[in-house]
Write a protein that holds these residues in place. Structure first.
Motif, PDB file in Angstrom:
ATOM      1  N   VAL A   4      18.233  65.041-148.833  1.00 21.54           N
ATOM      2  CA  VAL A   4      17.971  65.981-147.744  1.00 21.54           C
ATOM      3  C   VAL A   4      18.220  65.265-146.426  1.00 21.54           C
ATOM      4  O   VAL A   4      17.821  64.105-146.250  1.00 21.54           O
ATOM      5  CB  VAL A   4      16.511  66.497-147.782  1.00 21.54           C
ATOM      6  CG1 VAL A   4      16.228  67.373-146.574  1.00 21.54           C
ATOM      7  CG2 VAL A   4      16.262  67.275-149.055  1.00 21.54           C
ATOM      8  N   ASP A   5      18.888  65.937-145.495  1.00 18.33           N
ATOM      9  CA  ASP A   5      19.105  65.374-144.167  1.00 18.33           C
ATOM     10  C   ASP A   5      17.737  65.173-143.505  1.00 18.33           C
ATOM     11  O   ASP A   5      17.026  66.149-143.257  1.00 18.33           O
ATOM     12  CB  ASP A   5      19.958  66.330-143.328  1.00 18.33           C
ATOM     13  CG  ASP A   5      20.371  65.722-141.994  1.00 18.33           C
ATOM     14  OD1 ASP A   5      19.643  64.850-141.472  1.00 18.33           O
ATOM     15  OD2 ASP A   5      21.411  66.132-141.449  1.00 18.33           O
ATOM     16  N   PRO A   6      17.348  63.937-143.218  1.00 13.00           N
ATOM     17  CA  PRO A   6      16.012  63.694-142.653  1.00 13.00           C
ATOM     18  C   PRO A   6      15.821  64.283-141.262  1.00 13.00           C
ATOM     19  O   PRO A   6      14.689  64.481-140.821  1.00 13.00           O
ATOM     20  CB  PRO A   6      15.912  62.159-142.627  1.00 13.00           C
ATOM     21  CG  PRO A   6      17.336  61.697-142.566  1.00 13.00           C
ATOM     22  CD  PRO A   6      18.115  62.685-143.371  1.00 13.00           C
ATOM     23  N   GLU A   7      16.922  64.562-140.564  1.00 12.55           N
ATOM     24  CA  GLU A   7      16.826  65.094-139.210  1.00 12.55           C
ATOM     25  C   GLU A   7      16.858  66.622-139.166  1.00 12.55           C
ATOM     26  O   GLU A   7      16.624  67.211-138.121  1.00 12.55           O
ATOM     27  CB  GLU A   7      17.971  64.535-138.354  1.00 12.55           C
ATOM     28  CG  GLU A   7      17.945  63.020-138.208  1.00 12.55           C
ATOM     29  CD  GLU A   7      19.103  62.523-137.365  1.00 12.55           C
ATOM     30  OE1 GLU A   7      19.933  63.361-136.948  1.00 12.55           O
ATOM     31  OE2 GLU A   7      19.179  61.307-137.130  1.00 12.55           O
ATOM     32  N   MET A   8      17.165  67.223-140.307  1.00  9.66           N
ATOM     33  CA  MET A   8      17.288  68.673-140.300  1.00  9.66           C
ATOM     34  C   MET A   8      16.932  69.221-141.672  1.00  9.66           C
ATOM     35  O   MET A   8      17.664  69.053-142.631  1.00  9.66           O
ATOM     36  CB  MET A   8      18.717  69.099-139.934  1.00  9.66           C
ATOM     37  CG  MET A   8      18.920  70.607-139.876  1.00  9.66           C
ATOM     38  SD  MET A   8      20.646  71.035-139.583  1.00  9.66           S
ATOM     39  CE  MET A   8      21.390  70.442-141.085  1.00  9.66           C
ATOM     40  N   LYS A   9      15.787  69.875-141.763  1.00  7.07           N
ATOM     41  CA  LYS A   9      15.340  70.431-143.032  1.00  7.07           C
ATOM     42  C   LYS A   9      15.270  71.954-143.009  1.00  7.07           C
ATOM     43  O   LYS A   9      14.526  72.557-143.764  1.00  7.07           O
ATOM     44  CB  LYS A   9      13.967  69.863-143.401  1.00  7.07           C
ATOM     45  CG  LYS A   9      13.986  68.415-143.833  1.00  7.07           C
ATOM     46  CD  LYS A   9      12.646  68.010-144.415  1.00  7.07           C
ATOM     47  CE  LYS A   9      12.703  66.595-144.974  1.00  7.07           C
ATOM     48  NZ  LYS A   9      11.414  66.221-145.616  1.00  7.07           N
ATOM     49  N   SER A  10      16.069  72.560-142.147  1.00  6.13           N
ATOM     50  CA  SER A  10      16.030  74.020-142.098  1.00  6.13           C
ATOM     51  C   SER A  10      17.388  74.591-141.728  1.00  6.13           C
ATOM     52  O   SER A  10      18.209  73.933-141.088  1.00  6.13           O
ATOM     53  CB  SER A  10      14.981  74.502-141.088  1.00  6.13           C
ATOM     54  OG  SER A  10      15.370  74.153-139.770  1.00  6.13           O
ATOM     55  N   TYR A  44      24.614  74.212-146.740  1.00  5.40           N
ATOM     56  CA  TYR A  44      25.167  73.955-145.409  1.00  5.40           C
ATOM     57  C   TYR A  44      24.616  74.939-144.386  1.00  5.40           C
ATOM     58  O   TYR A  44      24.376  76.107-144.692  1.00  5.40           O
ATOM     59  CB  TYR A  44      26.693  74.102-145.414  1.00  5.40           C
ATOM     60  CG  TYR A  44      27.418  73.113-146.290  1.00  5.40           C
ATOM     61  CD1 TYR A  44      27.887  71.906-145.780  1.00  5.40           C
ATOM     62  CD2 TYR A  44      27.656  73.394-147.636  1.00  5.40           C
ATOM     63  CE1 TYR A  44      28.571  71.004-146.586  1.00  5.40           C
ATOM     64  CE2 TYR A  44      28.335  72.499-148.453  1.00  5.40           C
ATOM     65  CZ  TYR A  44      28.787  71.311-147.920  1.00  5.40           C
ATOM     66  OH  TYR A  44      29.460  70.431-148.735  1.00  5.40           O
ATOM     67  N   ARG A  45      24.462  74.469-143.143  1.00  2.36           N
ATOM     68  CA  ARG A  45      24.182  75.344-142.008  1.00  2.36           C
ATOM     69  C   ARG A  45      25.514  75.708-141.375  1.00  2.36           C
ATOM     70  O   ARG A  45      26.314  74.821-141.045  1.00  2.36           O
ATOM     71  CB  ARG A  45      23.288  74.625-140.989  1.00  2.36           C
ATOM     72  CG  ARG A  45      22.899  75.499-139.812  1.00  2.36           C
ATOM     73  CD  ARG A  45      21.891  74.798-138.922  1.00  2.36           C
ATOM     74  NE  ARG A  45      22.485  73.654-138.242  1.00  2.36           N
ATOM     75  CZ  ARG A  45      21.795  72.818-137.456  1.00  2.36           C
ATOM     76  NH1 ARG A  45      20.497  73.008-137.304  1.00  2.36           N
ATOM     77  NH2 ARG A  45      22.395  71.809-136.864  1.00  2.36           N
ATOM     78  N   LEU A  46      25.785  76.992-141.224  1.00  3.01           N
ATOM     79  CA  LEU A  46      27.109  77.427-140.778  1.00  3.01           C
ATOM     80  C   LEU A  46      27.367  77.181-139.298  1.00  3.01           C
ATOM     81  O   LEU A  46      28.522  77.040-138.899  1.00  3.01           O
ATOM     82  CB  LEU A  46      27.305  78.912-141.092  1.00  3.01           C
ATOM     83  CG  LEU A  46      27.427  79.267-142.586  1.00  3.01           C
ATOM     84  CD1 LEU A  46      27.710  80.748-142.752  1.00  3.01           C
ATOM     85  CD2 LEU A  46      28.529  78.447-143.243  1.00  3.01           C
ATOM     86  N   SER A  47      26.331  77.138-138.476  1.00  2.58           N
ATOM     87  CA  SER A  47      26.539  76.994-137.036  1.00  2.58           C
ATOM     88  C   SER A  47      27.314  75.731-136.681  1.00  2.58           C
ATOM     89  O   SER A  47      28.131  75.728-135.754  1.00  2.58           O
ATOM     90  CB  SER A  47      25.195  77.006-136.299  1.00  2.58           C
ATOM     91  OG  SER A  47      24.371  75.939-136.743  1.00  2.58           O
ATOM     92  N   LEU A  74      25.705  69.504-143.534  1.00  2.54           N
ATOM     93  CA  LEU A  74      25.094  69.460-144.854  1.00  2.54           C
ATOM     94  C   LEU A  74      23.595  69.221-144.702  1.00  2.54           C
ATOM     95  O   LEU A  74      23.172  68.248-144.091  1.00  2.54           O
ATOM     96  CB  LEU A  74      25.722  68.339-145.690  1.00  2.54           C
ATOM     97  CG  LEU A  74      25.183  68.149-147.108  1.00  2.54           C
ATOM     98  CD1 LEU A  74      25.503  69.366-147.974  1.00  2.54           C
ATOM     99  CD2 LEU A  74      25.777  66.884-147.743  1.00  2.54           C
ATOM    100  N   VAL A  75      22.807  70.126-145.269  1.00  4.26           N
ATOM    101  CA  VAL A  75      21.351  70.040-145.186  1.00  4.26           C
ATOM    102  C   VAL A  75      20.758  69.424-146.447  1.00  4.26           C
ATOM    103  O   VAL A  75      19.810  68.638-146.391  1.00  4.26           O
ATOM    104  CB  VAL A  75      20.739  71.449-144.965  1.00  4.26           C
ATOM    105  CG1 VAL A  75      19.216  71.378-144.904  1.00  4.26           C
ATOM    106  CG2 VAL A  75      21.300  72.092-143.717  1.00  4.26           C
ATOM    107  N   GLY A 102      10.506  70.421-148.770  1.00  2.67           N
ATOM    108  CA  GLY A 102      10.216  71.066-147.490  1.00  2.67           C
ATOM    109  C   GLY A 102      11.424  71.629-146.773  1.00  2.67           C
ATOM    110  O   GLY A 102      11.410  71.789-145.548  1.00  2.67           O
ATOM    111  N   VAL A 103      12.480  71.942-147.510  1.00  2.00           N
ATOM    112  CA  VAL A 103      13.677  72.521-146.890  1.00  2.00           C
ATOM    113  C   VAL A 103      13.477  74.015-146.679  1.00  2.00           C
ATOM    114  O   VAL A 103      13.136  74.744-147.614  1.00  2.00           O
ATOM    115  CB  VAL A 103      14.926  72.281-147.760  1.00  2.00           C
ATOM    116  CG1 VAL A 103      16.157  72.878-147.095  1.00  2.00           C
ATOM    117  CG2 VAL A 103      15.122  70.787-147.995  1.00  2.00           C
TER     118      VAL A 103
END
Length: 205
Positions: free
Chosen positions: A28-34, A158-161, A165-166, A198-199
């Motif tokens: 999980v990307d530690p800087e982005m979990k959402s 993935y977050r499309l914005s 990769l999440v 926690g994603v």
């Protein structure tokens, strides 16, 4: 009687509770979990439409049960490879802000030997030859070779914005008993892992 009943319940639990799908590892990307937004789309990359249907349906259903508005890509993405611009336009029209892509990494077959066993019971109060003759004709269960097939599957979110990769995971499925069972088990493994880490994915506001 109580002991027998308990034993039968235990056996039933083992049979119904066993699973052929397990998580090999996940990140999980530690800087982005959402993934902000309303909806996510589930993509199962396979030419087999039956597998795509079952897996995308099961995953979307289990995500919906967790409060995530998940959609099947097969409801708006036609079979076959499409250009990025066309996919982006369709996703935007459907208010999709995140995607989960499931694909087969590898398929591996393994053959191993299952040893046999000898039926054993004590043979008392008889001379050596009686024992020799008895053991010589002992019932023997010969061994055999068995082949298992393992499927290694990757799942990326993935977050499309910003196409970031999440989440990424790899799982292993051994000799799935049926497509329905595989789809259920795989979806459960992924949804539970995302939840435990926690994603947060897209949800209706």
């Amino acid at each position: 009687m109580k002991t027998t009943t308990f034993f039968l319940i235990a056996i039933l639990f083992i049979i119904t509770g066993c699973t052929s799908t397990s998580l090999v590892g996940s990140w999980v990307d530690p800087e982005m979990k959402s993934i902000e937004g309303k909806s996510i789309a589930i993509f199962c990359l396979t030419p087999n439409l039956g597998v795509r249907d079952k897996l995308e349906t099961e995953m979307s259903d289990q995500f919906q049960a967790k409060g995530v508005n998940a959609m099947r890509s097969m409801d708006f993405i036609t079979p076959g490879k499409m250009e990025k611009e066309a996919i982006e336009m369709i996703l935007k029209l459907n208010n999709i802000t995140g995607v989960i892509i499931v694909s087969l990494l590898d398929k591996e077959k393994e053959t191993y030997y299952v040893p046999g066993s000898t039926v054993y019971s004590p043979y008392y109060a008889h001379p050596y030859y009686g024992y020799y003759g008895y053991r010589y004709s002992a019932v023997y269960d010969p061994g055999y070779y068995q082949t298992t097939t393992s499927y290694f599957i990757e799942c990326n979110a993935y977050r499309l914005s910003d196409e970031r990769l999440v989440y990424s995971s790899q799982s292993k499925t051994v000799d799935p008993s049926s497509l329905d069972r595989f789809a259920y088990e795989y979806a459960k493994v992924i949804v539970n892992d995302l939840e435990s880490k926690g994603v947060t994915l897209g949800a209706e506001k």
